[in-house]
Design a protein around this motif. Sequence first.
Motif, PDB file in Angstrom:
ATOM      1  N   ILE A 218       0.868  -1.177   0.000  1.00  0.00           N
ATOM      2  CA  ILE A 218       0.000   0.000   0.000  1.00  0.00           C
ATOM      3  C   ILE A 218       0.902   1.223   0.000  1.00  0.00           C
ATOM      4  CG2 ILE A 218      -1.655   1.367   1.303  1.00  0.00           C
ATOM      5  CD1 ILE A 218      -2.944  -1.157   2.279  1.00  0.00           C
ATOM      6  N   ASN A 219       0.815   2.005  -1.063  1.00  0.00           N
ATOM      7  CA  ASN A 219       1.648   3.202  -1.192  1.00  0.00           C
ATOM      8  C   ASN A 219       0.785   4.437  -0.938  1.00  0.00           C
ATOM      9  OD1 ASN A 219       3.859   4.881  -1.825  1.00  0.00           O
ATOM     10  ND2 ASN A 219       3.155   5.084  -3.934  1.00  0.00           N
ATOM     11  N   ILE A 220       1.128   5.207   0.100  1.00  0.00           N
ATOM     12  CA  ILE A 220       0.430   6.461   0.400  1.00  0.00           C
ATOM     13  C   ILE A 220       1.166   7.573  -0.321  1.00  0.00           C
ATOM     14  CG2 ILE A 220      -0.290   8.045   2.217  1.00  0.00           C
ATOM     15  CD1 ILE A 220      -0.351   5.643   4.120  1.00  0.00           C
ATOM     16  N   ARG A 221       0.536   8.095  -1.352  1.00  0.00           N
ATOM     17  CA  ARG A 221       1.182   9.101  -2.199  1.00  0.00           C
ATOM     18  C   ARG A 221       0.803  10.496  -1.708  1.00  0.00           C
ATOM     19  NH1 ARG A 221      -0.661   7.660  -7.464  1.00  0.00           N
ATOM     20  NH2 ARG A 221      -1.896   9.545  -7.636  1.00  0.00           N
ATOM     21  N   LEU A 222       1.796  11.243  -1.247  1.00  0.00           N
ATOM     22  CA  LEU A 222       1.561  12.581  -0.731  1.00  0.00           C
ATOM     23  C   LEU A 222       1.444  13.575  -1.877  1.00  0.00           C
ATOM     24  CD1 LEU A 222       4.036  12.569   2.289  1.00  0.00           C
ATOM     25  CD2 LEU A 222       1.624  11.922   2.250  1.00  0.00           C
ATOM     26  N   LYS A 223       0.812  14.694  -1.592  1.00  0.00           N
ATOM     27  CA  LYS A 223       0.606  15.702  -2.625  1.00  0.00           C
ATOM     28  C   LYS A 223       1.939  16.284  -3.076  1.00  0.00           C
ATOM     29  CE  LYS A 223      -4.019  17.048  -1.121  1.00  0.00           C
ATOM     30  NZ  LYS A 223      -4.860  18.127  -0.577  1.00  0.00           N
ATOM     31  N   LYS A 224       2.035  16.514  -4.387  1.00  0.00           N
ATOM     32  CA  LYS A 224       3.254  17.084  -4.970  1.00  0.00           C
ATOM     33  C   LYS A 224       2.886  18.337  -5.739  1.00  0.00           C
ATOM     34  CE  LYS A 224       5.378  12.550  -5.626  1.00  0.00           C
ATOM     35  NZ  LYS A 224       4.237  11.764  -5.147  1.00  0.00           N
ATOM     36  N   ASN A 225       3.828  19.249  -5.810  1.00  0.00           N
ATOM     37  CA  ASN A 225       3.638  20.477  -6.576  1.00  0.00           C
ATOM     38  C   ASN A 225       4.304  20.317  -7.931  1.00  0.00           C
ATOM     39  OD1 ASN A 225       3.493  23.177  -7.504  1.00  0.00           O
ATOM     40  ND2 ASN A 225       3.385  23.862  -5.372  1.00  0.00           N
ATOM     41  N   LYS A 226       3.530  20.439  -8.997  1.00  0.00           N
ATOM     42  CA  LYS A 226       4.036  20.162 -10.349  1.00  0.00           C
ATOM     43  C   LYS A 226       4.007  21.408 -11.243  1.00  0.00           C
ATOM     44  CE  LYS A 226       2.220  15.455 -10.022  1.00  0.00           C
ATOM     45  NZ  LYS A 226       1.367  14.435 -10.657  1.00  0.00           N
ATOM     46  N   LYS A 227       4.085  22.579 -10.665  1.00  0.00           N
ATOM     47  CA  LYS A 227       3.882  23.798 -11.450  1.00  0.00           C
ATOM     48  C   LYS A 227       5.183  24.566 -11.639  1.00  0.00           C
ATOM     49  CE  LYS A 227      -0.751  24.017  -9.504  1.00  0.00           C
ATOM     50  NZ  LYS A 227      -1.659  24.729  -8.576  1.00  0.00           N
ATOM     51  N   LEU A 228       5.266  25.249 -12.775  1.00  0.00           N
ATOM     52  CA  LEU A 228       6.420  26.093 -13.060  1.00  0.00           C
ATOM     53  C   LEU A 228       6.339  27.382 -12.262  1.00  0.00           C
ATOM     54  CD1 LEU A 228       6.626  25.670 -16.930  1.00  0.00           C
ATOM     55  CD2 LEU A 228       8.249  24.781 -15.257  1.00  0.00           C
ATOM     56  N   GLY A 229       7.505  28.014 -12.073  1.00  0.00           N
ATOM     57  CA  GLY A 229       7.534  29.274 -11.346  1.00  0.00           C
ATOM     58  C   GLY A 229       7.511  29.042  -9.850  1.00  0.00           C
ATOM     59  N   THR A 230       7.103  30.070  -9.126  1.00  0.00           N
ATOM     60  CA  THR A 230       7.000  29.979  -7.670  1.00  0.00           C
ATOM     61  C   THR A 230       5.534  29.849  -7.295  1.00  0.00           C
ATOM     62  OG1 THR A 230       8.961  31.357  -7.406  1.00  0.00           O
ATOM     63  CG2 THR A 230       7.512  31.127  -5.493  1.00  0.00           C
TER      64      THR A 230
END
Length: 809
Positions: A218-230
């Motif tokens: 069971i893999n608990i995938r945490l939220k990731k930020n995938k956006k360019l810039g700041t």
Amino acid sequence: MKKLFTLFLITITIDLSAQSISGIVVDDKGEKGEFLSVVLLNAKDSTLAKGAITDVQGKYELKGMPAGSYFISVTGVGFTKTTSSIFEYKLDNHVVETISMKSSDTNLKGITVTATKPMIEVQADKLIVNVEGSINSTGLTALELLQKSPGVQVDQDDNVVIEGKQGVRIYIDGKPSPLSGRDLASVLKSMQSSDIEAIEIITNPSAKYDAAGNVGIINIRLKKNKKLGTNGNINLNPYAGMLMIEPYRKFEPKIDVSGSLNYRNKKWNLFGKYGAGQGIYNNFRQNDKILNGTSFNNSIKGEFHNRYQNFKGGADYSLDDKNTVGFVVNGSFGNYNSISNSKTLIGKSTEAVLDSAILSSNSSSPGTSLNLNYNLNYRFADTKEHELTIDADYGTYTGRSNLFQPNTYTFGDPAMQPIIRNYRQSTPTDITILSFKADYEQPFYKGKLGYGVKASDVKSNNVLEAYIIKGDIEEHDIDKSNTFTYSEKVFAGYINYNKTFNKKWSLQSGIRAEHTISHGNLVSYKQNELDKVDRSYLNFFPSFALTNNFSKNLSFNLNYSRRINRPSYQDLNPFEYRIDELTYYKGNAFIKPRYTDRIKLSNTFKSVLTTSLSYYYTSDDYNNISRIDGNKIYNTLENFSNSKGLSLNVSLNTSITKWWEINYNYFYQRTSIFGKFKGEGDYNVANRNFGFNGSNNFKLNKTTTFEISGYFRSKFNWIYVNKAQGQVDIGLKKNLFKDKADIKLSMNDIFNNVGFSALFVHNDIYQNITGVYEARRFGINFNYRFGSNEIKSAREHKGGAEDESSRIK
């Protein structure tokens, strides 16, 4: 429980006719546009409805959408984004006009879309629970989310169970947690749904994965930020739980907050995240036992006080268009105290009044935990599908716990003086993990060949110092005190091959070899026959998956894998951990690993209906059982059985109307366990159980969604008999500030159905455990996003400390 069935068994007869949107994409020379990204967008607000990839003929097909106004957007490397004109889809077979792409010498800019993922996605190799898309996940912990996941149960001791079996490996962002048992439960309770993107349930991993986990991963995938810039986000989540039992009815507020900041350009990706929270969690448990003709009726009111902090930070740097290096550090810190107030009525089981003696105990167990993990990684990937990844990991876990347990016996006979017995236990734990792995993939005979190696070194030091308290004086109890050190080295290698033979057939096959060398050493104040346990063994773990795309609407998948489940480091320690005056847990240095063979056949119909049938067989199975020690009862792990099971799963994900979407998962299991208790004869148990998870999403308007979701599990009989349970949740979500923010309101367990019950009967032992916890919960979640909205795929990365980290208890 009838209310649960009424809410969910409402859509069995659904029209699955061949309704689709299809078309062809060509380039500016009229050639077929292969492997381009096709997105179906709503005409009103450009939100994402469906997505697909064109085939070698430049064709695409989209299914399962409600009627409405849409347009197509197509992107691909070397082309500018191209869109179709708006068209009306009337639940027919609609063919879109041919889309002609234009070449571009510049990289494509990202597109901004708002997508709603289904609560449950079924893929060939995994089942995904999309926590981020569920309103009713607000305020829940990771442990509670697992309880609501299809086919997953959490037992009375907070162990995670799949198909009735323990042994699942918990991963976090592709890397196993360095914990198990009580410590893992504590971490999962401190992990909030606001930080979780999805939960992946992988029952048959390929040879590339570590072989550990007899029922999978069971893999608990945490939220990731995938956006360019700041960019970043701020999340605020106040909530409150209610213990719904007299006389302990209680309303307890809690809160957790988190924030993230991300900077990404063509060379650098810098990221950081921090979260913190605190709360008091209440529970009530009734534990009734009959041992050798004596009854013990024990009631416990418990409180778990928890304060936690967690963080993650790191950087990726692209050396050029083929080479990337990265560094990640993450950690968590917990400060907790488990408090219990209990009373036990003791008497002869044949008497109506059980008051020959009363044991009162008010114990507390404060502690701290610190978990730190460091990862250094490198990735090479070229345009010819050659890829090399290298990971070096170092992790530490430090746990400190002190149990203070005062006990007072009073008697029905007033002439008898009370007896006072007070104890204290100190249990420091220190674990270090070193691992290195390398994986390489390359084209080979029109397929893809992958191979890799891994080495790991784990050292665990567990201390138990026991004391008897007499007045203000503590006496060291040398009979109960010891130090257990354990070291384990695993050397592994694998080879895996994937090939697509034609448009219909594809094959994945591989084998993994693991050589394990372990050494356990018990240092105690008195001589012990279990002072040293050394082992060395070599195992092979084959796996394969065969996929057939029978038609454009129907596909089949057959996969098999062999797995191993090694006991946790503390389970090997033969010391006695006191739970209360009459109950304790004892490790077993002679537990052998258990092995599981699993095969699964699944089919997918029109990307709407998925059905799977799986079978497993486990040899040298070990389970937690109860034993008698005088007037006490203790739990321990023993290899005493083999087990097998058959499981049927059906998942349905479709739109009923423009405003109503459903997502249901049904399962039926038939399992059995057969073996011999040591010196006590045969033990054979057969079980049948069923259940479902589901969600209904109703779009009230452009910015507001209402959700009804829930789950049900029937009675389950394994070592313990567990009663049926389930719950129904409701929630409301509102998008704010032009989708820069959203607010969610939720209420869990609206019918107050959740509780637990476990019955164990064997020879001279009768034990019946029942209890409730704060399942009814009211939550508010506010999330605000700031900065760039341009989407770019983040580099998916998994570290190397995989199996080792998940076995700390």
